[in-house]
Scaffold this active site. Sequence first.
Site, short mmCIF file in Angstrom:
data_model
loop_
_atom_site.label_atom_id
_atom_site.label_comp_id
_atom_site.label_asym_id
_atom_site.label_seq_id
_atom_site.Cartn_x
_atom_site.Cartn_y
_atom_site.Cartn_z
N ASP A 12 4.85 -6.01 -5.58
CA ASP A 12 4.86 -4.70 -6.57
C ASP A 12 6.48 -5.61 -7.40
OD1 ASP A 12 5.43 -0.88 -6.91
OD2 ASP A 12 6.79 -1.91 -7.66
N ASN A 24 0.76 7.96 -3.68
CA ASN A 24 1.11 8.95 -4.44
C ASN A 24 0.29 9.83 -5.20
OD1 ASN A 24 4.02 9.05 -3.40
ND2 ASN A 24 4.24 7.29 -5.10
N HIS A 77 -3.37 3.91 -6.10
CA HIS A 77 -2.64 2.02 -5.14
C HIS A 77 -2.38 2.87 -4.28
CE1 HIS A 77 -0.04 4.40 -8.05
NE2 HIS A 77 0.72 3.68 -7.30
P1 AMP Z 1 4.13 5.23 -8.97
O1 AMP Z 1 5.03 5.11 -8.80
O2 AMP Z 1 3.34 5.04 -7.01
O3 AMP Z 1 2.46 5.20 -9.31
O4 AMP Z 1 4.60 3.38 -8.40
C1 AMP Z 1 3.51 2.47 -9.18
C2 AMP Z 1 4.44 1.10 -8.76
O5 AMP Z 1 4.32 -0.28 -9.94
C3 AMP Z 1 6.36 1.25 -8.85
O6 AMP Z 1 6.65 0.46 -7.35
C4 AMP Z 1 6.11 0.14 -9.67
O7 AMP Z 1 6.66 -1.62 -9.53
C5 AMP Z 1 4.36 -0.73 -10.21
N1 AMP Z 1 4.51 -1.05 -10.81
C6 AMP Z 1 4.25 -1.64 -12.23
N2 AMP Z 1 3.90 -2.31 -12.84
C7 AMP Z 1 3.71 -3.31 -12.58
C8 AMP Z 1 3.23 -4.25 -12.88
N3 AMP Z 1 3.55 -4.90 -13.72
N4 AMP Z 1 2.97 -5.56 -11.56
C9 AMP Z 1 3.89 -5.08 -10.56
N5 AMP Z 1 3.50 -4.12 -9.93
C10 AMP Z 1 3.84 -2.53 -11.09
#
Ligand code: AMP
Length: 144
Positions: free
Chosen positions: A37, A93, A106
């Site tokens: 992440d 989520n 994810h």
């Molecule tokens: P959610 O809030 O459950 O949708 O989680 C999305 C997650 O994706 C968050 O923890 C972000 O930090 C992560 N995220 C968003 N963009 C990227 C990226 N380009 N590379 C890695 N993680 C990401």
Amino acid sequence: MANKHNFDPDCIFCKIADGKIPCLKIYEDEDILAFLDISPSSKGHALVITKEHFANFLVVPHDLLAKAYEVAQKIGQAQVSQLGAKGCNIITNVNEIAGQSVKHFHIHVIPRYDPNDGLELNFKPKMIEKLNLPVLAEEIKKGL
Ligand code: AMP
Ligand code: ZN
């Protein structure tokens, strides 16, 4: 990829799965990708995704869901064996109301090291109304 699978050209995780946006990859096979992440909650916070675009957990086909959770389990084991985590939280989520910001399925695998790390992952309800649990159980069973 764009021809083989569900693919959303505007989705950041589709772009990562397609190799168009870089990531710190920790696992990959034909169907599943896992990477760190970018904004971690703890040291080693990883995400497991299906390469194919599905909006959230509720609509992922069973075979892919099983594969994704198998990878999440392996990553959790590695966080314990390699990083010294004492446990981990496995979280997905569903929809904005539940904190989903990226609309591509994810699984978060969040290692935990310290009981005082300040991470608020406790979903214990602050219920004010009295719930009829037997009725709720029946309502949910009707949909299964
Ligand atoms: P959610 O809030 O459950 O949708 O989680 C999305 C997650 O994706 C968050 O923890 C972000 O930090 C992560 N995220 C968003 N963009 C990227 C990226 N380009 N590379 C890695 N993680 C990401
Ligand atoms: Zn996507």
